[in-house]
Design a protein around this motif. Structure first.
Motif, PDB file in Angstrom:
ATOM      1  N   TRP A  56      42.065  44.462  24.175  1.00  0.00           N
ATOM      2  CA  TRP A  56      40.935  43.764  23.566  1.00  0.00           C
ATOM      3  C   TRP A  56      40.557  42.613  24.485  1.00  0.00           C
ATOM      4  O   TRP A  56      40.678  41.451  24.130  1.00  0.00           O
ATOM      5  N   PRO A  57      40.140  42.938  25.715  1.00  0.00           N
ATOM      6  CA  PRO A  57      39.878  41.874  26.681  1.00  0.00           C
ATOM      7  C   PRO A  57      38.634  41.099  26.273  1.00  0.00           C
ATOM      8  O   PRO A  57      37.825  41.573  25.480  1.00  0.00           O
ATOM      9  N   SER A  58      38.510  39.907  26.806  1.00  0.00           N
ATOM     10  CA  SER A  58      37.306  39.118  26.512  1.00  0.00           C
ATOM     11  C   SER A  58      36.126  39.836  27.134  1.00  0.00           C
ATOM     12  O   SER A  58      36.243  40.532  28.130  1.00  0.00           O
ATOM     13  N   ARG A  59      34.972  39.683  26.492  1.00  0.00           N
ATOM     14  CA  ARG A  59      33.805  40.323  27.075  1.00  0.00           C
ATOM     15  C   ARG A  59      33.091  39.332  27.988  1.00  0.00           C
ATOM     16  O   ARG A  59      33.071  38.177  27.798  1.00  0.00           O
ATOM     17  N   ALA A  62      36.844  43.085  10.319  1.00  0.00           N
ATOM     18  CA  ALA A  62      36.405  43.652  11.603  1.00  0.00           C
ATOM     19  C   ALA A  62      35.419  42.709  12.278  1.00  0.00           C
ATOM     20  O   ALA A  62      35.492  42.485  13.487  1.00  0.00           O
ATOM     21  N   VAL A  63      34.521  42.139  11.490  1.00  0.00           N
ATOM     22  CA  VAL A  63      33.534  41.233  12.063  1.00  0.00           C
ATOM     23  C   VAL A  63      34.227  40.018  12.670  1.00  0.00           C
ATOM     24  O   VAL A  63      33.945  39.598  13.787  1.00  0.00           O
ATOM     25  N   TRP A  64      35.176  39.497  11.933  1.00  0.00           N
ATOM     26  CA  TRP A  64      35.874  38.313  12.431  1.00  0.00           C
ATOM     27  C   TRP A  64      36.689  38.660  13.675  1.00  0.00           C
ATOM     28  O   TRP A  64      36.681  37.924  14.663  1.00  0.00           O
ATOM     29  N   GLN A  90      38.240  35.988  20.855  1.00  0.00           N
ATOM     30  CA  GLN A  90      39.508  36.283  21.508  1.00  0.00           C
ATOM     31  C   GLN A  90      40.569  35.404  20.877  1.00  0.00           C
ATOM     32  O   GLN A  90      40.350  34.822  19.833  1.00  0.00           O
ATOM     33  N   GLY A  91      41.677  35.282  21.513  1.00  0.00           N
ATOM     34  CA  GLY A  91      42.637  34.281  21.101  1.00  0.00           C
ATOM     35  C   GLY A  91      43.817  34.870  20.365  1.00  0.00           C
ATOM     36  O   GLY A  91      43.778  35.980  19.833  1.00  0.00           O
ATOM     37  N   ALA A 145      44.653  38.097  17.724  1.00  0.00           N
ATOM     38  CA  ALA A 145      45.572  39.142  18.177  1.00  0.00           C
ATOM     39  C   ALA A 145      46.654  39.360  17.130  1.00  0.00           C
ATOM     40  O   ALA A 145      46.998  40.503  16.801  1.00  0.00           O
ATOM     41  N   VAL A 146      47.175  38.273  16.576  1.00  0.00           N
ATOM     42  CA  VAL A 146      48.249  38.391  15.587  1.00  0.00           C
ATOM     43  C   VAL A 146      47.726  39.072  14.323  1.00  0.00           C
ATOM     44  O   VAL A 146      48.341  40.006  13.803  1.00  0.00           O
ATOM     45  N   VAL A 147      46.575  38.623  13.844  1.00  0.00           N
ATOM     46  CA  VAL A 147      46.030  39.214  12.625  1.00  0.00           C
ATOM     47  C   VAL A 147      45.755  40.704  12.842  1.00  0.00           C
ATOM     48  O   VAL A 147      46.055  41.535  11.993  1.00  0.00           O
ATOM     49  N   ARG A 148      45.213  41.045  14.010  1.00  0.00           N
ATOM     50  CA  ARG A 148      44.912  42.450  14.274  1.00  0.00           C
ATOM     51  C   ARG A 148      46.178  43.290  14.213  1.00  0.00           C
ATOM     52  O   ARG A 148      46.195  44.358  13.603  1.00  0.00           O
ATOM     53  N   VAL A 149      47.251  42.771  14.830  1.00  0.00           N
ATOM     54  CA  VAL A 149      48.499  43.521  14.830  1.00  0.00           C
ATOM     55  C   VAL A 149      49.025  43.660  13.407  1.00  0.00           C
ATOM     56  O   VAL A 149      49.445  44.742  12.985  1.00  0.00           O
TER      57      VAL A 149
END
Ligand SMILES: Nc1ncnc2c1ncn2[C@@H]1O[C@H](COP(=O)(O)OP(=O)(O)OP(=O)(O)O)[C@@H](O)[C@H]1O
Ligand SMILES: Nc1ncnc2c1ncn2[C@@H]1O[C@H](COP(=O)(O)OP(=O)(O)OP(=O)(O)O)[C@@H](O)[C@H]1O
Ligand SMILES: [Mg+2]
Ligand SMILES: [Mg+2]
Lengths: 227, 350, 264, 264, 350
Positions: C261-264, D75-77, D82-83, D87-91
């Motif tokens: 999920w790289p920065s765009r 998904a929108v959030w 990035q950040g 990343a943690v929430v996605r996982v």
């Protein structure tokens, strides 16, 4: 390749036998150098299905007789099945038995949530038989798919009680209430070498080991009732 | 290596039907109003759009001929295209965009990049080699697109408004560069341009496309002298009038009349150069045969000249000096006197 | 709009996110709280569990790779047009998602088992049998996870602007070059999402695997199967084992975050 | 390139598609061939099976709707930046895909059961209990299917060109208007794919449902549960029942095809 | 309703730092080379890009002021923007694109569509109401974008090359329409243009942006008369020379010298109008103080005039008639004699 190498015996066993059979296999390998036991655990009906679809196996250990009869009827058994263990039914309740349940009759107390396995599952069939014998008309809140599911729900406080095998109540957080022997129904575990056995002599030796005194001792140690 | 086309196709409501030829080393400017089908025509030449009838032939080879079930896909045509909306690959830097065509044709990475770098230098963007398209300004992107098309060394060049977003300085430079490159380039080329200067600076011949058909074609000088449609007249900055001549009097569509000096009779196209129109505060007396009063409806400063739009009897645009504007007190809705010599009105049969 | 109002608005927007996250995090949290942590290391470090973990990672990664191999051409073709043929194929490919996994396993046995439509000839002439092998685990996982990959990537491909491929063609790039250098990079976010989804689905796969590939320690007993076996005898251990799965995938996904999920 | 060569090239491109399709179709075909069709109508038309089918459709559709409700803000959030937090929430949100469904069910019980972290207070103060109810089935299905939706839609959102939202803002559109009228229509292909994936996953869901919601005819016995139950006693009937699931979803997906994969 | 800005921001390698004011009813043209920061500047005004220092103030209201932690989001600014790459919403037809701003500001569907239809008519696209952006031609899309920005009735208009893709006829029309609309529109407006005609036709004042800074600002006449950079000179078509004057002799950067008539000494900017340069076949004798021979390096036809690029001692562009080209036999690399009166050279201190 799906076939095991020489002197590897593949054993299809009911999932509830996972603990004792793991120990049995280790013991057998120790006393039969060069032989290896490969264990496949799944629900008994599932094992029957896999055998029907041509799965290669040497030994079949079933948790109920109906399933064993199917395998025998399909001509897959290489010998007559031997009974190697029984299991008794018991009421499983949370560890401190908060509802003070003493027997089957207590299960119909209003407000109690009790579940059995479904009538298709051997444990469910036996439980219904036991209830019928005791003349108790119980309403199960759910037809659970396996005894472990019932135990897990009692453990988590979702159910107030359930009827399962005695051997399944050894886990933490629950305790067993034994049934009146008159109402008790026992499950019968049977084992048989299969026609597809490779190598047949080791398969036969394993079956013999299970019914031998040494094997029976191990089964008893895991809470099974030995014949 | 001649491009020889004669085809028809339908796209949405547009029916495009054109025939023209461009010789090797020649540049054809395709001009015309918005939606005339210029980009559609280039797409057909590039093979991005199939034609419905006719053929497209380059150097004797049929590229597209539905009657013979022949169709050479775009990748095998050897055309270089600069698209109107540039279409730079968004995931590649400027250099890799330019190198793409060379890589696609099998060059190894190093030599493709070296050649691409040289092209970037030519369009003045050697410092932007690693920059992604979305980080380029509009004009920079257009220049990269130009370099990308040229770098692939095509047999046929199709440029769709290649300089529209390029700044004035770079435009002079690129026009020169493009001319030099075009001179070195043996194949035919087709340029779409809205800017008269671009079109005329780059092209040998001009084809005017309107509503899917070529309404006029010829050399730059011919087109400038005798525009045959409103669009071309506007493009070259000339007044164009349609009407009928009877006994030396031109009656324009709207009802106005002008005295003209012509042997023609009947339907004609008349052209009047804006600078031939004289404006006066008071009614002038003298030789001009056409004199009338008209309100000013618009004033546009164009560099060092001023274009004055006149309504009235005959709607025309006149061109005067800024000094004249001040002197005459020209402003919107002021009425002025207009004088136009009959001999300054060019008349051709329609 | 003053700062306070803006903060409130931001909060209102964040609220559903927090609720949704909580919905997913609470069950995990519950498991974590109830798990017998004292036995975690002993349990998670046992060779049987480590074997199962390794097998799980191997098989799910292979299945993701197979999803890519099988699914990418399919997704490209499906995204390439309209029509009834494509609609039918799409529906057929979607079905393994709908089928209860155990039934999926039976279907696999019927097709690829030793007596199966394809498996029979394979076993007879090539002496290759898939059931009860590690390859069988990969096959089962591929069967259940590829449809997720296909649908995700097809959606991505449908959003890609076709004009870039056109531009590549005019530059002399053939269909393969165009696909590899233009379309694929443009669809990368969906491709990555598809791979993660397929991988995760394969990692958690249980029903089809136990039915088709069996539950043989060291060969086909992946971590979910090990959890199943453990559930029969020692439920606490089962929870610990599945937490190991959670920890490992958290770690992997978190490590991959910059690449995926790289920065765009 | 002459016509023959072109045809060969087209064939070479189609070959992987055919192979992939065959891979998915063969197992189904096998099931179809082996199924006792004589008993299909009798079996599939039985009230118990029809009840289960109806419950399945109801619950999977509700779960897909809940996925949309819970998953879209998430998904929108997630796509919004990035950040490490994201990343943690996605996982964390991805984990239900990795968890074996049965363990997922246990985790749900721990959180939303009668004695659960959230379920306890709910049961005590509002007298609302989720396990053993139809709502519980929807909850379990939502839990396992939403992650698929979130990942698919996030990937879609990341591919959407942000400049359109900027343009909408300059036209006076607030964030909601912009989202509803610009971003959402642009991400529609991925949104649809996400919904189909979530719906299909919910339709086939078994492990978490039976663990969390139990298996109560008419209330929580969805078709996959009915299949499982039947498998224990009459495997042939089970196959027939799952074919009903297949037929119904084939029908639905095929009917939806014009709405969900419209021509571009 | 004055726009008053003074801000700085960094974007990539560009450091943009500008200050200017545009009164209500006034149009400022922002011109400058590609990559100078014109689009970036508009993005900051629209609120799509935050500024790092300074402020943006419209009608006394601070829209952006980082020092006071103030930032009004784009949707609340009431700006209308025509983007360089138009950015029409791809899923909406032309009519719905134009109606979008009205709908966003709360109009009901019907009245928004009615108003939008009227705007489409004004840009000449009433027949394309239902057409999707990808089915519009480049120029049609740009016109829809223009209509979309104007229809939203903004307080401040920002137009980034609003006419670059518009055809010559429509351009005249739109320029007029735009002027009329701008006249009716009370707010300030900023127009970016590469085309001198567009810039000068639409703008009251011009600011020249180069590399992120404003290098010159003034009325159109001022800029045209005294361009202070190469870019502006190229834009207005004038020759610009930088050098030093000593004793009435201008020494240009490249080493050439010209006699000039000026009281200034030292560094200067000199401008020479192309039409002031006379070309001869033979060495002319007469009044011009500067006479030299130079090779022709380029010839461009520009409407009815021809621009001749000269190399040599001092590189200049001369403008002559097509007749003169023929008469002089002008062609690339032909050498001609150049005469330039000292009084035709405008000299200002640098
Ligand atoms: N994909 C499409 N579908 C339907 N109609 C289209 C499509 N593309 C273009 N058109 C129509 O075809 C006509 C010609 O378009 P084209 O882009 O060729 O015009 P053009 O001459 O290049 O104009 P411009 O100067 O504005 O770029 C237009 O009216 C347009 O609406
Ligand atoms: N997103 C970005 N990231 C980094 N740099 C950028 C970005 N956008 C623009 N730039 C850089 O900022 C500079 C100014 O860009 P801008 O678009 O403002 O130029 P411009 O004056 O509008 O030019 P043009 O006339 O070509 O449109 C350019 O050099 C460009 O490379
Ligand atoms: Mg065009
Ligand atoms: Mg710009």
């Amino acid at each position: 390749d799906g076939a095991p190498p020489a002197r590897v015996v593949r054993v299809f066993a009911a999932a509830s036998l996972s603990a004792p059979f793991t120990a049995l296999a280790a013991e057998f390998e120790r006393s039969h150098p060069g032989a290896t036991i490969e264990l496949h655990f799944a629900g008994t009906p599932q094992l029957v299905l896999q055998l029907r679809e041509g799965a290669q196996a040497s030994v079949f250990a079933a948790a109920d007789e109906v399933s064993m009869q199917r395998v025998v009827a399909a001509g897959q058994a290489a010998a007559a099945p031997s009974t190697f263990a029984h299991n008794r039914l018991a009421i499983v309740v949370p560890a401190d038995n908060p509802q003070a349940i003493a027997g089957l009759a207590d299960l119909v107390r209003p407000g109690l949530r009790v579940a059995l396995c479904g009538p298709e599952v051997p444990a469910g069939r036996y439980a219904r038989e036991a209830l019928a014998r005791a003349g108790v008309a119980l309403h199960s809140v759910s037809d659970e798919p396996s005894v472990t599911a019932v135990v897990a729900k009692v453990q988590l406080g979702e159910l107030d009680a359930g009827i399962v095998y005695r051997t399944d109540t050894t886990v933490g957080g629950v305790t067993a209430v034994d049934l009146d022997p008159a109402q008790g129904v026992t499950a019968t575990y049977t084992i048989v070498p299969l026609v597809t056995a490779r190598p047949p002599d080791v398969a036969a030796a394993f079956v013999a080991f299970v019914v031998s005194p040494a094997g029976q001792r191990l089964l008893a140690a895991h809470g099974f009732v030995v014949p | 290596m001649t491009l020889d086309v004669d085809f028809g196709l339908q796209r949405g409501e547009l029916h495009l039907d054109v025939a023209f030829a461009v010789a090797a080393g020649e540049t054809l400017a395709l001009v015309g109003p918005n939606g005339a089908g210029k980009s559609t025509c280039l797409a057909a030449l590039a093979g991005l759009l199939g034609i419905a009838r006719g053929h497209i032939t380059l150097a004797g080879e049929r590229l597209d001929d539905p009657a013979r079930r022949l169709f050479v896909p775009p990748a095998s045509r050897g055309v270089g295209v600069v698209f109107q909306e540039h279409r730079l690959f968004p995931h590649l830097g400027a250099l890799d965009n330019v190198a793409f065509g060379l890589r696609a044709r099998g060059s190894d990475r190093r030599s493709a990049r070296t050649a691409a770098r040289e092209w970037l230098r030519r369009v003045g963007l050697e410092r932007h080699a690693a920059v992604l398209p979305r980080e380029l300004s509009g004009g920079q992107a257009q220049r990269v697109a130009l370099a990308r098309a040229l770098a692939a060394a095509p047999r046929l060049l199709l440029l769709d408004e290649p300089l529209s977003a390029v700044d004035a300085s770079a435009r002079l430079l690129l026009r020169r560069e493009l001319r030099a490159h075009l001179a070195a380039f043996a194949g035919p080329r087709v340029v779409v341009a809205h800017d008269a200067l671009d079109a005329f600076a780059l092209a040998d011949r001009v084809a005017v496309l309107e509503a899917g058909r070529i309404v006029q074609a010829g050399t730059v000088a011919e087109i400038c002298e005798r525009p045959r449609s409103r669009y071309v007249a506007d493009l070259v900055g000339t007044n164009l009038l349609r009407g009928t001549v009877h006994d030396g009097v031109l009656r324009v569509g709207d009802g106005g009349t002008l005295v003209v000096s012509t042997p023609h009779e009947g339907a004609v196209i008349a052209t009047v150069h804006p600078r031939a129109i004289a404006l006066f505060r008071e009614r002038p007396s003298g030789s001009p045969r056409n004199v009338w009063s008209a309100p000013v409806v618009g004033i546009e400063v164009a560099g060092d000249r001023v274009r004055v739009q006149l309504a009235g009897q005959v709607a025309l645009v006149a061109e005067v000096t800024p000094a004249a504007v001040a002197e005459l007190g020209l402003a919107r809705s002021v009425a002025v006197w207009v004088a136009l010599k009959a001999t300054e009105i060019g008349v051709d049969p329609a | 709009m003053n700062a306070r109002r803006r903060d409130l608005a931001a909060l209102a927007t964040l609220l559903p996110v927090v609720v949704a996250t909580a919905f997913f995090v609470l069950p995990l949290l519950g498991l974590l709280l109830r798990a017998p942590w004292s036995r975690f290391l002993e349990q998670a470090g046992s060779p049987a569990v480590l074997d199962a973990l390794w097998l799980s990672l191997l098989c799910s990664t292979s299945a993701a790779a197979c999803s890519l191999l099988l699914g990418l051409p399919l997704a490209v073709w499906l995204a390439g047009g309209q029509g009834a043929v494509r609609a039918v194929v799409r529906v057929l490919v979607t079905l393994p998602m709908v089928l209860p996994p155990v039934v999926g396993g039976i279907a696999l046995l019927v097709a690829y088992g030793r007596n199966g439509i394809v498996g029979g000839p394979l076993a007879r002439w090539l002496d290759v049998a898939l059931p009860f092998t590690t390859a069988g685990v990969v096959l089962a996982a591929t069967y259940v996870s590829t449809p997720f990959f296909v649908l995700t990537v097809e959606a991505g491909l449908r959003s890609v602007d076709r004009r870039y491929a056109d531009a590549a063609a005019t530059l002399g790039a053939g269909p393969w070059h165009t696909f590899g250098r233009v379309t694929l990079p443009l669809v990368l976010p969906s491709l990555r999402a598809g791979l993660v989804v397929a991988w995760a689905r394969a990692l958690g796969e249980f029903g089809a695997t136990i039915t088709f590939a069996g539950n043989l320690a060291g060969h086909t007993r992946t971590l979910p199967l090990a959890v199943y076996v453990a559930l029969e005898s020692q439920p606490e251990a089962a929870v610990v084992t599945s937490l190991l799965l959670v920890v490992v995938s958290v770690g992997l996904l978190f490590l991959l975050r910059h690449r995926w999920w790289p920065s765009r």
